[in-house]
Design a protein around this motif. Structure first.
Motif, mmCIF file in Angstrom:
data_model
loop_
_atom_site.group_PDB
_atom_site.id
_atom_site.type_symbol
_atom_site.label_atom_id
_atom_site.label_comp_id
_atom_site.label_asym_id
_atom_site.label_seq_id
_atom_site.Cartn_x
_atom_site.Cartn_y
_atom_site.Cartn_z
ATOM 1 N N PRO A 93 32.686 0.242 -16.246
ATOM 2 C CA PRO A 93 31.871 1.464 -16.246
ATOM 3 C C PRO A 93 32.540 2.565 -15.436
ATOM 4 N N PRO A 94 32.317 3.816 -15.818
ATOM 5 C CA PRO A 94 32.932 4.935 -15.100
ATOM 6 C C PRO A 94 32.602 4.953 -13.613
ATOM 7 N N ASP A 95 31.390 4.513 -13.227
ATOM 8 C CA ASP A 95 31.019 4.529 -11.813
ATOM 9 C C ASP A 95 31.937 3.646 -10.981
ATOM 10 N N VAL A 96 32.332 2.496 -11.528
ATOM 11 C CA VAL A 96 33.213 1.586 -10.792
ATOM 12 C C VAL A 96 34.584 2.218 -10.613
ATOM 13 N N ARG A 97 35.099 2.815 -11.679
ATOM 14 C CA ARG A 97 36.406 3.464 -11.567
ATOM 15 C C ARG A 97 36.356 4.651 -10.607
ATOM 16 N N VAL A 117 23.347 -7.989 -7.935
ATOM 17 C CA VAL A 117 22.958 -9.344 -8.341
ATOM 18 C C VAL A 117 22.022 -9.277 -9.543
ATOM 19 N N TYR A 118 21.131 -8.322 -9.506
ATOM 20 C CA TYR A 118 20.180 -8.148 -10.609
ATOM 21 C C TYR A 118 20.911 -7.827 -11.908
ATOM 22 N N ARG A 119 21.875 -6.931 -11.855
ATOM 23 C CA ARG A 119 22.573 -6.536 -13.075
ATOM 24 C C ARG A 119 24.038 -6.247 -12.750
ATOM 25 N N PRO A 120 24.862 -7.288 -12.658
ATOM 26 C CA PRO A 120 26.266 -7.090 -12.309
ATOM 27 C C PRO A 120 27.080 -6.602 -13.510
ATOM 28 N N VAL A 121 28.160 -5.923 -13.198
ATOM 29 C CA VAL A 121 29.102 -5.531 -14.245
ATOM 30 C C VAL A 121 29.786 -6.792 -14.753
ATOM 31 N N THR A 122 29.611 -7.110 -16.024
ATOM 32 C CA THR A 122 30.226 -8.283 -16.654
ATOM 33 C C THR A 122 30.783 -7.845 -18.003
ATOM 34 N N LEU A 123 32.069 -8.116 -18.223
ATOM 35 C CA LEU A 123 32.732 -7.673 -19.439
ATOM 36 C C LEU A 123 33.422 -8.838 -20.124
ATOM 37 N N SER A 124 33.401 -8.823 -21.430
ATOM 38 C CA SER A 124 34.104 -9.838 -22.217
ATOM 39 C C SER A 124 34.969 -9.130 -23.257
ATOM 40 N N ALA A 125 36.200 -9.575 -23.368
ATOM 41 C CA ALA A 125 37.117 -8.986 -24.344
ATOM 42 C C ALA A 125 38.300 -9.919 -24.523
ATOM 43 N N GLU A 126 39.171 -9.548 -25.429
ATOM 44 C CA GLU A 126 40.371 -10.343 -25.676
ATOM 45 C C GLU A 126 41.549 -9.713 -24.926
ATOM 46 N N ASP A 132 25.770 -2.716 -12.480
ATOM 47 C CA ASP A 132 26.097 -2.102 -13.757
ATOM 48 C C ASP A 132 25.140 -0.947 -14.059
ATOM 49 N N PHE A 133 24.728 -0.257 -13.031
ATOM 50 C CA PHE A 133 23.899 0.942 -13.200
ATOM 51 C C PHE A 133 23.948 1.730 -11.905
ATOM 52 N N ASP A 134 23.507 2.963 -11.985
ATOM 53 C CA ASP A 134 23.446 3.845 -10.829
ATOM 54 C C ASP A 134 21.986 4.197 -10.586
ATOM 55 N N TRP A 135 21.549 4.046 -9.335
ATOM 56 C CA TRP A 135 20.158 4.311 -8.973
ATOM 57 C C TRP A 135 19.728 5.713 -9.374
ATOM 58 N N ALA A 136 20.661 6.644 -9.478
ATOM 59 C CA ALA A 136 20.310 8.022 -9.820
ATOM 60 C C ALA A 136 19.902 8.182 -11.278
ATOM 61 N N PRO A 191 17.720 3.090 -16.138
ATOM 62 C CA PRO A 191 18.021 1.822 -15.460
ATOM 63 C C PRO A 191 17.335 1.690 -14.108
ATOM 64 N N ARG A 192 17.122 2.812 -13.417
ATOM 65 C CA ARG A 192 16.387 2.733 -12.144
ATOM 66 C C ARG A 192 14.986 2.197 -12.382
ATOM 67 N N TRP A 193 14.313 2.731 -13.397
ATOM 68 C CA TRP A 193 12.951 2.296 -13.678
ATOM 69 C C TRP A 193 12.927 0.850 -14.180
ATOM 70 N N GLN A 194 13.934 0.463 -14.952
ATOM 71 C CA GLN A 194 14.006 -0.932 -15.400
ATOM 72 C C GLN A 194 14.134 -1.881 -14.207
ATOM 73 N N TYR A 195 14.979 -1.524 -13.251
ATOM 74 C CA TYR A 195 15.157 -2.365 -12.059
ATOM 75 C C TYR A 195 13.862 -2.437 -11.263
ATOM 76 N N ILE A 196 13.194 -1.303 -11.105
ATOM 77 C CA ILE A 196 11.951 -1.269 -10.329
ATOM 78 C C ILE A 196 10.887 -2.143 -10.981
ATOM 79 N N THR A 197 10.721 -2.022 -12.298
ATOM 80 C CA THR A 197 9.649 -2.751 -12.968
ATOM 81 C C THR A 197 9.995 -4.214 -13.221
#
Length: 408
Positions: A185-189, A318-327, A341-345, A349-355
């Motif tokens: 994800p762009p945030d990690v880079r 831990v709730y939603r880690p960056v996980t990638l699969s490819a060849e 794998d999301f940004d609180w801002a 995804p913020r609302w998904q994490y909260i709920t």
């Protein structure tokens, strides 16, 4: 002589009668210049909701009571009414509303910063039915501790710590096959590339943004809590008729008044929705987009290091880690990181994490009133010290390294 005296006595009596009969000019109503005022404060200004309103509680109370007595439509004295309850709120919170100015920075607001969360926990302790206030004290305070070094109560966020996080991610990126890095994800880079370049000016800007949002939430949520505490449903229904509260907020208070587990859960979700999706949603958008790439770096760091002080809740990574699969080189590979794998801002995804995680765990806590009281009643500074980024940094860096796994 007697006729002369009688003449003047009669004249004086006539004057007195005329004065007694003359209409007496009524006093100007205390609210005359306080009607139809807009709310000018989104948390960024000093003082209250509108500079035309007094900060003196007796003056505000007299104006509100006279407007009610004169059957002034509530929508005309809406801002006056909200300011009244706001001054009640800051009085109970031991906050100087006139001096509350996020633009002055962290040092000038350090005591107020702390008192906001102390007051949330006070409200939740004195009124166990105020579920949102307890969550605000636990989650808000612990997320704040992730990026504020509170060793001397309100010092700066730890700039070297963020540099270390950025450098650690940069090192991990350097050891990761290029095809995998491109999929991150762009945030990690951004964290790896721009995190080490973060400056003190960037942080000062970000801290001010956080202070603004903190005040904005308080301005919105705490007055209605104080209104309910003092006057029950009739008090919040007056705020509703004034247009201060919407249908969702009024429904939340009716759920609080129901006194049931279902009502508790409904009120908690409605008030949290109001906080996150109405009050500060646009401000998070602006913060993430500010200072070039640095706004996004800082909101992502906040997500990475933040973990609510609610038993059982998972850290975002831990709730939603960056996980990638490819060849890679003709072989299937999976990269799992310890990074969220999301940004609180970001709203969705913020609302998904909260709920999905935060609200359920907090609801679990509230099912045992004794345990919930012990968690909420713990002094705020103890909670804050436990969540500070500086003491947590070694474990955080270790988690980053251990959690970055490339599988073939």
């Amino acid at each position: 002589m007697r006729p002369f005296i009688a003449f003047w006595a009669g004249l004086l009596a006539g004057v007195l009668v005329a004065l007694a009969a003359a209409p007496v000019a009524s006093a100007e109503p205390a609210y005359r210049d306080l009607l139809d005022l807009p709310v000018r404060d989104d948390g960024s200004a000093a003082g209250g909701l509108n500079p035309a309103l007094p900060l003196d509680l007796p003056a505000l109370q007299a104006a509100v009571e006279q407007a009610r007595a004169d059957d002034v439509p509530p929508r005309r004295y809406a801002t006056l009414l909200e300011q009244y309850w706001l001054v009640v709120a800051t009085g109970h919170a031991d906050i100087d509303l006139g001096g509350w100015d996020p633009g002055r920075g962290v040092a000038a607001n350090s005591r107020t910063f702390t008192q906001v969360y102390v007051n949330y926990l006070r409200l939740a302790t004195e009124h166990p039915e105020f579920a949102w206030a307890g969550l605000a004290g636990l989650a808000g305070g612990s997320f704040a501790a992730g990026y504020f070094d509170m060793g001397d109560i309100g010092a700066a966020i730890d700039l070297p710590g963020i540099h270390q996080l950025g450098s650690a991610v940069a090192d991990l990126l350097a050891r990761t096959p290029a095809p995998r890095v491109d999929l991150l994800p762009p945030d990690v880079r951004l964290l790896g590339l721009d995190g080490p370049r973060l400056t003190a000016d960037d942080l000062a800007w970000y801290q001010t943004r956080l202070l603004v949002m903190q005040k904005h939430i308080f301005l919105d949520q705490v007055p209605m809590h104080e209104a309910y505490a003092a006057g029950g449903l009739p008090a919040v229904e007056e705020m509703y008729r004034a247009g201060v509260l919407d249908d969702n907020a009024l429904a939340a208070w009716h759920s609080v008044a129901a006194g049931t587990a279902a009502g508790d859960a409904d009120a908690l979700q409605r008030m949290t929705d109001r906080e996150q999706n109405q009050i500060v949603a646009a401000q998070w958008d602006e913060t993430a987009g500010g200072r070039g790439a640095m706004g996004r770096v800082m909101t992502y760091v906040s997500t990475l290091v933040g973990k609510a002080a609610v038993p059982g809740v998972r850290a975002p990574g831990v709730y939603r880690p960056v996980t990638l699969s490819a060849e890679v080189d003709g072989r299937p590979a999976t990269l799992r990181t310890a990074l969220p794998d999301f940004d609180w801002a970001d709203r969705a995804p913020r609302w998904q994490y909260i709920t999905a995680d935060l609200l359920p765990r907090y609801t679990d806590l509230r099912r045992d009133p004794v345990v919930a009281h012990a968690v909420v009643a713990e002094p705020f500074l103890a909670k804050l010290a436990r969540g500070r980024m500086v003491p947590r940094l070694p474990d955080l860096l270790a988690d980053l390294t251990d959690g970055w796994q490339l599988g073939w």
